[in-house]
Design a protein around this motif. Sequence first.
Motif, short mmCIF file in Angstrom:
data_model
loop_
_atom_site.label_atom_id
_atom_site.label_comp_id
_atom_site.label_asym_id
_atom_site.label_seq_id
_atom_site.Cartn_x
_atom_site.Cartn_y
_atom_site.Cartn_z
N ALA A 16 0.40 -8.97 -11.15
CA ALA A 16 0.42 -7.69 -10.59
C ALA A 16 1.34 -6.78 -11.68
O ALA A 16 0.89 -5.67 -12.06
CB ALA A 16 1.01 -7.53 -9.25
N THR B 95 -0.22 -7.22 -15.42
CA THR B 95 -1.78 -6.62 -15.68
C THR B 95 -1.60 -5.22 -16.05
O THR B 95 -2.06 -4.85 -17.27
CB THR B 95 -2.59 -6.88 -14.51
N GLY B 96 -0.47 -4.40 -15.66
CA GLY B 96 -0.48 -3.11 -15.79
C GLY B 96 0.49 -2.76 -16.88
O GLY B 96 0.74 -1.65 -17.36
N ILE C 216 -6.03 -7.81 -6.96
CA ILE C 216 -5.51 -6.89 -8.01
C ILE C 216 -6.25 -5.96 -8.63
O ILE C 216 -6.10 -4.66 -8.73
CB ILE C 216 -4.46 -7.55 -8.80
N LYS C 217 -7.39 -6.73 -8.92
CA LYS C 217 -8.26 -5.90 -10.01
C LYS C 217 -8.73 -4.68 -8.99
O LYS C 217 -9.29 -3.66 -9.54
CB LYS C 217 -9.40 -6.80 -10.28
N ARG D 84 -6.48 -2.03 -8.69
CA ARG D 84 -6.51 -1.23 -10.00
C ARG D 84 -7.36 -0.08 -10.21
O ARG D 84 -7.27 0.84 -10.87
CB ARG D 84 -6.54 -2.32 -10.81
N ARG E 217 -5.07 3.55 -10.99
CA ARG E 217 -4.95 3.40 -12.48
C ARG E 217 -3.72 3.49 -13.14
O ARG E 217 -3.77 2.74 -14.14
CB ARG E 217 -5.98 4.33 -12.90
N SER F 187 -0.24 2.60 -14.47
CA SER F 187 0.66 1.42 -14.12
C SER F 187 2.05 1.68 -14.16
O SER F 187 3.02 0.85 -14.89
CB SER F 187 0.24 0.38 -15.36
N ASN G 226 3.66 2.40 -8.76
CA ASN G 226 2.36 1.90 -8.55
C ASN G 226 2.20 0.49 -8.50
O ASN G 226 1.47 -0.21 -7.89
CB ASN G 226 1.35 2.45 -9.65
N ASN G 227 2.78 -0.17 -9.75
CA ASN G 227 2.80 -1.76 -9.57
C ASN G 227 3.33 -2.32 -8.47
O ASN G 227 2.91 -3.19 -7.98
CB ASN G 227 3.51 -2.03 -10.92
N ILE H 27 0.87 -1.94 -5.69
CA ILE H 27 -0.18 -3.04 -5.97
C ILE H 27 0.16 -4.61 -5.68
O ILE H 27 -0.61 -5.10 -4.61
CB ILE H 27 -0.74 -2.93 -7.20
N THR I 168 -1.45 -6.34 -2.48
CA THR I 168 -1.98 -7.58 -2.63
C THR I 168 -1.43 -8.97 -1.81
O THR I 168 -2.56 -9.85 -1.20
CB THR I 168 -1.81 -7.82 -4.24
#
Length: 346
Positions: free
Chosen positions: A24, A27-28, A301-302, A305, A309, A311, A315-316, A319, A323
């Motif tokens: 999580a 990724t961003g 997670i995808k 996202r 959008r 990151s 926001n992370n 998410i 998740t």
Amino acid sequence: MGKRNYGLDLLKIYACFCVVALHAFGTGNYILDYTGIFVKDNILSNIFYYSATCSIPIFFMVNGFLILRKKNLNYNYVLKKIMNIVFIVFLWTGLYSIVDLIVKSGKFSFFYFFFGSFVQKGPFYHFWFLGALCVLLLLAPMLSYLLNRKTFLFILLLIIFIAFSIIISIYSEVRQYPIQSNINQTFRLWTWLLYYLFGGLIAKYEMEINEFIKNKKLKLMIFNITLFTGVLVVVGALLNVRIINNAYAEYNYDNILVIIASVLIFIFCVSSINYSNKQITILQYISPVIMGVYIMHPFVIKIFRIFIRSSNDWNNIVIYILTVLTTIIISRLIIRIPYIKKIISL
């Protein structure tokens, strides 16, 4: 039958939630450009990401603890465990292949998804852990024999893997390049064996360790050392971004600080915590769905996202929380359904 060690449940939950954090916040948070990997100035995301470094080592230690302590471990048991893993991978990659055929690519890519998942390829890249686990299971009867009958040789083997891992880590620092990156994560067996053997050794001396750290002051000291070492892991990882151009937590598993922190966390959880009835209820609620969380979290997670959008740190965090909650809820629903629940049960 012995009393259940809820510390193992806590460790599995902790490790799984940390794996979600790796994906999580990672990724961003990391961007690839033509000069390599660099880290954005999302300080909270960086801290959460590197705080989760011990997750994979602890997963291997839990498996070593549970498997290697068996005194009459044989290949019938091992092959059943491997077939269970293969069955889970077969089901999920098979379902995904059908959906991909109908909705997305128009091609039936089952064999790529199935075999690739064991070596960190395709949509189920996170199943590399299951591939590595299968290899360790094949070695488990021999390792269990050494642990229970030739303990000195077992400890000597563990020391060799520790020394090799530290040499790899130091050499990477000197070369300013993570040399583990040349080997597929599934086959970095020196690292996985290190933690697997540590888990087995702790299992063998569990009673002695429990007796040793009964003292409250000693428990507090171990907790403080564990916390301090964890902070050093994060600081060291942030420095490694600059020193060896490494932004990925996976290349820090050979680091001596990560080894110490992982072992201390493991010992503290399995040996020194007295769980209340309420805590046990929570552990019993979450523990059965850990496999479901692990399997589904990259896809969840995808999806998030798509809607979130940016990151940035907050926001992370959103998410990550969404998740964890979503995968737990879905998994709890799945385990209520007979037969279907096998898709998230090892």
